[in-house]
Scaffold this active site. Structure first.
Site, PDB file in Angstrom:
ATOM      1  N   PHE A 100       3.297   6.148 -13.416  1.00  0.00           N
ATOM      2  CA  PHE A 100       1.847   6.066 -13.237  1.00  0.00           C
ATOM      3  C   PHE A 100       1.444   7.017 -12.115  1.00  0.00           C
ATOM      4  O   PHE A 100       2.293   7.662 -11.483  1.00  0.00           O
ATOM      5  CB  PHE A 100       1.439   4.621 -12.907  1.00  0.00           C
ATOM      6  CG  PHE A 100       1.944   4.126 -11.573  1.00  0.00           C
ATOM      7  CD1 PHE A 100       1.156   4.198 -10.434  1.00  0.00           C
ATOM      8  CD2 PHE A 100       3.226   3.609 -11.445  1.00  0.00           C
ATOM      9  CE1 PHE A 100       1.627   3.764  -9.199  1.00  0.00           C
ATOM     10  CE2 PHE A 100       3.708   3.160 -10.217  1.00  0.00           C
ATOM     11  CZ  PHE A 100       2.893   3.243  -9.092  1.00  0.00           C
ATOM     12  N   HIS A 116      10.175   5.421  -2.890  1.00  0.00           N
ATOM     13  CA  HIS A 116       9.592   4.743  -1.735  1.00  0.00           C
ATOM     14  C   HIS A 116       9.474   3.234  -1.981  1.00  0.00           C
ATOM     15  O   HIS A 116       9.867   2.427  -1.152  1.00  0.00           O
ATOM     16  CB  HIS A 116       8.211   5.355  -1.465  1.00  0.00           C
ATOM     17  CG  HIS A 116       7.329   5.448  -2.682  1.00  0.00           C
ATOM     18  ND1 HIS A 116       7.764   5.990  -3.865  1.00  0.00           N
ATOM     19  CD2 HIS A 116       6.058   5.026  -2.926  1.00  0.00           C
ATOM     20  CE1 HIS A 116       6.796   5.911  -4.765  1.00  0.00           C
ATOM     21  NE2 HIS A 116       5.748   5.332  -4.215  1.00  0.00           N
ATOM     22  N   ARG A 117       8.963   2.853  -3.146  1.00  0.00           N
ATOM     23  CA  ARG A 117       8.774   1.430  -3.458  1.00  0.00           C
ATOM     24  C   ARG A 117      10.126   0.729  -3.591  1.00  0.00           C
ATOM     25  O   ARG A 117      10.319  -0.368  -3.071  1.00  0.00           O
ATOM     26  CB  ARG A 117       7.961   1.299  -4.761  1.00  0.00           C
ATOM     27  CG  ARG A 117       7.638  -0.124  -5.171  1.00  0.00           C
ATOM     28  CD  ARG A 117       6.499  -0.162  -6.175  1.00  0.00           C
ATOM     29  NE  ARG A 117       5.313   0.473  -5.636  1.00  0.00           N
ATOM     30  CZ  ARG A 117       4.910   1.712  -5.960  1.00  0.00           C
ATOM     31  NH1 ARG A 117       5.570   2.419  -6.860  1.00  0.00           N
ATOM     32  NH2 ARG A 117       3.851   2.230  -5.392  1.00  0.00           N
ATOM     33  N   ASP A 174       0.859  -1.175   0.000  1.00  0.00           N
ATOM     34  CA  ASP A 174       0.000   0.000   0.000  1.00  0.00           C
ATOM     35  C   ASP A 174       0.897   1.227   0.000  1.00  0.00           C
ATOM     36  O   ASP A 174       1.883   1.290   0.735  1.00  0.00           O
ATOM     37  CB  ASP A 174      -0.933   0.006   1.214  1.00  0.00           C
ATOM     38  CG  ASP A 174      -2.103   0.925   0.968  1.00  0.00           C
ATOM     39  OD1 ASP A 174      -2.766   0.777  -0.077  1.00  0.00           O
ATOM     40  OD2 ASP A 174      -2.350   1.820   1.792  1.00  0.00           O
TER      41      ASP A 174
END
Ligand code: ITT
Length: 190
Positions: free
Chosen positions: A143, A171-172, A66
Site C-alpha cells: 500500500f 520499519h513496521r 504512526d
C-alpha cells in the site's frame, strides 16, 4: 491466543500486523474509531497525541502506529505528512519531485512508531528501514509508497514482495519485533 486491539483505518497496516503477530499467537483486532492526526514535528508526538485521544474513548489496552517516508533529497519530506501526501500527490507525484535526482541521491527511509497503551501506561517502539526511491513504480502488493521504495539489500520494491518478506525488512516489522519482545519479556520500549 492473546488479543491486541489495533487502532487504525489502514487495512494494509492491519494485514501486516496480522501476518507478523498471528503466527506468534496474537489475534489482532481492528478498531476503526480513529484519532485526530495533529500536525506534529515527529512520529512519536503524533502517536502520543493519538493515544491521548483514543484513551478517552476505549476502555481497554490498545496499540496505534504512526509511520512515514523520509526522503533525503527532499530534506525528510513527506515525513509526518506522508498520509496526506500519499492521498494528494501519490507515488507518481513523489517520483515527479525526484525527477532528475541521480541513483546515488535517492536515499530514503521508512520509520514506524508503535504506541502501546497498557493499563494507563504508554510504551513506544520504533522501527526504521533504509532504502531508496526507485525511478518508476513497480509491483502490485502492499500500500501507500510501497511501489517506489526499494529497501537496502534488495532490488525489489516493497510492492513486489509478499507480506512476510516485507515484514522481515520493514520499519513496521522491526517495530513489531520490539513490541513482541516486550510482550514476552516485559522490557524494552521507552
Ligand atoms: P492510520 O489509520 O493507522 O493512522 P494512515 O494511513 O493514516 O493510517 P499514517 O498516518 O501512519 O497511517 O500514514 C502514513 C502514510 O505513510 C501511509 O498512509 C502511507 O501512505 C505511508 N506509509 C506508511 N507506512 C508505509 C508502508 O509500510 N508502505 C508504504 N507506505 C507507507
Amino acid at each position: 491466543m492473546r488479543t491486541i486491539v489495533f487502532v487504525t483505518g489502514n487495512t494494509g497496516k492491519l494485514a501486516e500486523a496480522r501476518a507478523k503477530l498471528g503466527p506468534l499467537g496474537f489475534d489482532v483486532t481492528q478498531d476503526k474509531g480513529g484519532y485526530p492526526e495533529l500536525q506534529c514535528d515527529s512520529l512519536e508526538e503524533v502517536a502520543k497525541e493519538g493515544v491521548r485521544a483514543v484513551a478517552g474513548r476505549l476502555d481497554c489496552d490498545f496499540i496505534l502506529e504512526d509511520a512515514g517516508l523520509f526522503v533525503d533529497a527532499l530534506h525528510g519530506f513527506p515525513g509526518v505528512y506522508s498520509a496526506y501526501v500519499n492521498k494528494t500527490l501519490g507515488c507518481e507525484g513523489l517520483l515527479k519531485l525526484m525527477d532528475g535526482t541521480p541513483e546515488n541521491g535517492r536515499a530514503a527511509r521508512f520509520e514506524a512508531v508503535i504506541a502501546y497503551y497498557e493499563k494507563g501506561t504508554l510504551k513506544l517502539f520504533k522501527g526504521v528501514c533504509h532504502g531508496r526511491i526507485s525511478d518508476s513504480m513497480r509491483g502490485g502488493g502492499g500500500f501507500g509508497f510501497d511501489p517506489v521504495f526499494v529497501p537496502t539489500g534488495d532490488d525489489r520494491s516493497f510492492a513486489e514482495m509478499c507480506k512476510n518478506e516485507k515484514n522481515a525488512a520493514s520499519h513496521r516489522g522491526r517495530a513489531f519485533d520490539q513490541f513482541v519482545e516486550y510482550l514476552k519479556n516485559g522490557q524494552s520500549g521507552h
